[in-house]
Every structure is written in structure tokens, then in C-alpha cells.
Design an enzyme around this catalytic site. Structure first.
Site, short mmCIF file in Angstrom:
data_model
loop_
_atom_site.label_atom_id
_atom_site.label_comp_id
_atom_site.label_asym_id
_atom_site.label_seq_id
_atom_site.Cartn_x
_atom_site.Cartn_y
_atom_site.Cartn_z
N ASP A 80 -5.70 1.21 10.54
CA ASP A 80 -6.69 1.78 11.01
C ASP A 80 -7.20 0.34 12.08
O ASP A 80 -7.55 1.32 12.77
CB ASP A 80 -7.08 0.12 9.04
CG ASP A 80 -9.01 0.44 9.53
OD1 ASP A 80 -9.57 0.54 10.30
OD2 ASP A 80 -9.48 -0.54 8.50
N GLY B 212 1.00 -1.58 -0.13
CA GLY B 212 -0.24 0.24 0.14
C GLY B 212 1.00 1.20 0.06
O GLY B 212 0.57 2.40 -0.69
N THR C 236 -1.24 -4.08 12.10
CA THR C 236 -0.13 -3.60 11.15
C THR C 236 1.05 -2.52 11.45
O THR C 236 2.24 -2.99 11.60
CB THR C 236 -0.36 -3.23 9.86
OG1 THR C 236 -1.84 -4.11 10.07
CG2 THR C 236 1.04 -3.91 8.79
N LEU C 237 0.88 -1.31 12.48
CA LEU C 237 1.94 -0.98 12.13
C LEU C 237 2.86 -1.39 13.26
O LEU C 237 4.37 -1.12 13.93
CB LEU C 237 1.17 0.49 12.51
CG LEU C 237 2.49 1.55 12.37
CD1 LEU C 237 3.23 1.60 10.72
CD2 LEU C 237 1.98 2.95 12.77
N ASP D 201 0.86 2.75 4.48
CA ASP D 201 -0.05 3.92 3.98
C ASP D 201 -1.63 4.07 4.51
O ASP D 201 -2.02 5.52 4.86
CB ASP D 201 -0.85 3.10 2.89
CG ASP D 201 -1.04 1.77 2.79
OD1 ASP D 201 -1.31 1.41 4.26
OD2 ASP D 201 -2.67 0.85 2.44
N LYS E 152 -7.71 6.54 10.10
CA LYS E 152 -8.71 6.65 10.01
C LYS E 152 -9.16 7.36 11.93
O LYS E 152 -8.86 6.27 12.74
CB LYS E 152 -9.65 5.41 10.00
CG LYS E 152 -9.47 5.23 8.57
CD LYS E 152 -10.44 3.55 8.26
CE LYS E 152 -9.76 3.68 6.71
NZ LYS E 152 -11.04 2.02 6.21
P1 IMP Z 1 -4.78 -2.04 10.04
O1 IMP Z 1 -3.35 -3.12 10.36
O2 IMP Z 1 -6.45 -2.30 10.48
O3 IMP Z 1 -4.46 -0.87 11.18
O4 IMP Z 1 -4.52 -2.08 8.68
C1 IMP Z 1 -3.34 -2.14 7.62
C2 IMP Z 1 -3.42 -2.15 6.34
O5 IMP Z 1 -5.32 -2.41 5.85
C3 IMP Z 1 -3.12 -0.92 5.23
O6 IMP Z 1 -1.50 -1.03 4.93
C4 IMP Z 1 -3.57 -1.39 4.37
O7 IMP Z 1 -2.90 -1.77 3.09
C5 IMP Z 1 -5.33 -1.99 4.45
N1 IMP Z 1 -5.87 -1.13 5.09
C6 IMP Z 1 -7.20 -0.27 6.51
N2 IMP Z 1 -7.84 0.53 5.74
C7 IMP Z 1 -7.56 0.49 4.66
C8 IMP Z 1 -9.19 1.03 3.42
O8 IMP Z 1 -10.02 2.10 3.71
N3 IMP Z 1 -8.51 0.96 2.10
C9 IMP Z 1 -7.74 0.14 1.69
N4 IMP Z 1 -7.00 -0.21 2.33
C10 IMP Z 1 -6.50 -0.48 4.02
MG MG Z 2 -1.01 -2.64 3.68
#
Ligand code: IMP
Ligand code: MG
Length: 177
Positions: A105, A47, A109-110, A102, A133
């Protein structure tokens, strides 16, 4: 491809202005870390490809880039469904690291990638995301640089995907569910 785009949330001009401003902040902060301080950008694939490519071209200093894989979404879903899978770790021991992703959410991941990098004992580690978000899970993760805070909507474009499509769309957009 365009037919699934509901509306543009952040247009390309606004993105590039913000990326330039972030790069200035990062440049300022790395200078403060001392003479000769060098940055290694660790970009979370896939991303962040476009974001990190634009960001690094706005950094007027010596930088290295290392890519790493992490993914929590599989296929046609708009919700992160599992613990992030983290691939091979880059070589960051003793370096100033800027972890670039990117979007924040769930924050899993981070947090996961950051924890993994910490075990390699970098000199410092900062984090940079283009989007965050406005939800508790994302807002509660410590992040050094944030491009834009957005509402809790699923967005694509500028590297972000739905089912691996739309990454090439130049603006950040909301798609028809
Ligand atoms: P997290 O681990 O839930 O914070 O998600 C992070 C990863 O999910 C990001 O690196 C994105 O690749 C993907 N992601 C989260 N939200 C979105 C979105 O609204 N659109 C596209 N990809 C998303
Ligand atoms: Mg990603």
C-alpha cells in the site's frame, strides 16, 4: 459478518490459481540459483498467514518458514498512520530469503522489513506480495512477485483484516466503509 461485505473483488478460485502460478515461478527461480539452493520464507504477520500457508504447500522443495511481526495500522482505520513497528528479526544470515506479505500500500512495511533483513546479510532476498495497490507509493517499491494489482480500495479477507476481523473470509472483498 457477511453484512459488511460490499462485493467480492477476487474469488477464492482465482486466488488459488494465482498462488499456484506464483509458486511455479518461485520454484523455477530458486532452481536457477544453483543446486541445493534452499529457501527461507519470512512471512510478515499477521496479514500473510493464509497466503503463505497456501504458497508454501505449492512449493515442491525443502523450505523453512520464519514469522516476523510488523504493523502500521492500529484499530479501526483504513489508512496506515505511522511508521511500521518491526518485531524480533529471524535468523536469515547466509540464506536465500523470500519475504512474503499480504499487500503493498504505502510500501513502508515492505521497505522497512526488507532493510532490516538486509542487515542480517542473507545470500539473496526476494519479495512476494499477494496484492499491490495501483498507486505510486506501492508501484514504485521493487517487488519480485506480485499476485494481483488492484485499485486503491480497502480490502479484507484471505488474511487481510479490518480492525483484526475478516481475516477468515475466504475471498478478497471490499467492505462497506
Ligand atoms: P503499507 O506499509 O502501507 O504498504 O501497508 C502494508 C500493510 O498494511 C499490509 O501488510 C496490511 O497489513 C495493511 N494494509 C494495507 N492496505 C490494506 C487493505 O486494503 N486492507 C487490509 N490491510 C491493508
Ligand atoms: Mg500486514
Amino acid at each position: 459478518m457477511m453484512q459488511d461485505i460490499e462485493r467480492i473483488l477476487i474469488a477464492r478460485g482465482a486466488i488459488s490459481d494465482r498462488v499456484r502460478a506464483l509458486a511455479q515461478e518461485i520454484t523455477h527461480d530458486i532452481t536457477e540459483k544453483g543446486e541445493g539452493a534452499e529457501l527461507v520464507l519470512v512471512a510478515v504477520m499477521t496479514g500473510s498467514i493464509i497466503f503463505v500457508a497456501d504458497l508454501m504447500r505449492n512449493l515442491p522443495m525443502k523450505v523453512r518458514i520464519q514469522l516476523m511481526t510488523a504493523s502500521s495500522y492500529v484499530g479501526k482505520t483504513t489508512a496506515s498512520t505511522r511508521d511500521p513497528f518491526v518485531g524480533a528479526l529471524p535468523d536469515v544470515g547466509g540464506k536465500h530469503v523470500l519475504l512474503v506479505d499480504d499487500i503493498l500500500d504505502s510500501g513502508k512495511t515492505l521497505t522497512r522489513v526488507r532493510d532490516e533483513l538486509e542487515t542480517l546479510e542473507p545470500k539473496s532476498i526476494d519479495t512476494c506480495v499477494l496484492l499491490r495497490k495501483k498507486i505510486p507509493s506501492a508501484m514504485s517499491v521493487e517487488c519480485t512477485y506480485v499476485g494481483f494489482d488492484i485499485e486503491d480500495e480497502f480490502v479484507v479477507g484471505y488474511g487481510l483484516d479490518y480492525d483484526d476481523y475478516y481475516r477468515n473470509f475466504p475471498d478478497i472483498a471490499v467492505i462497506v466503509p
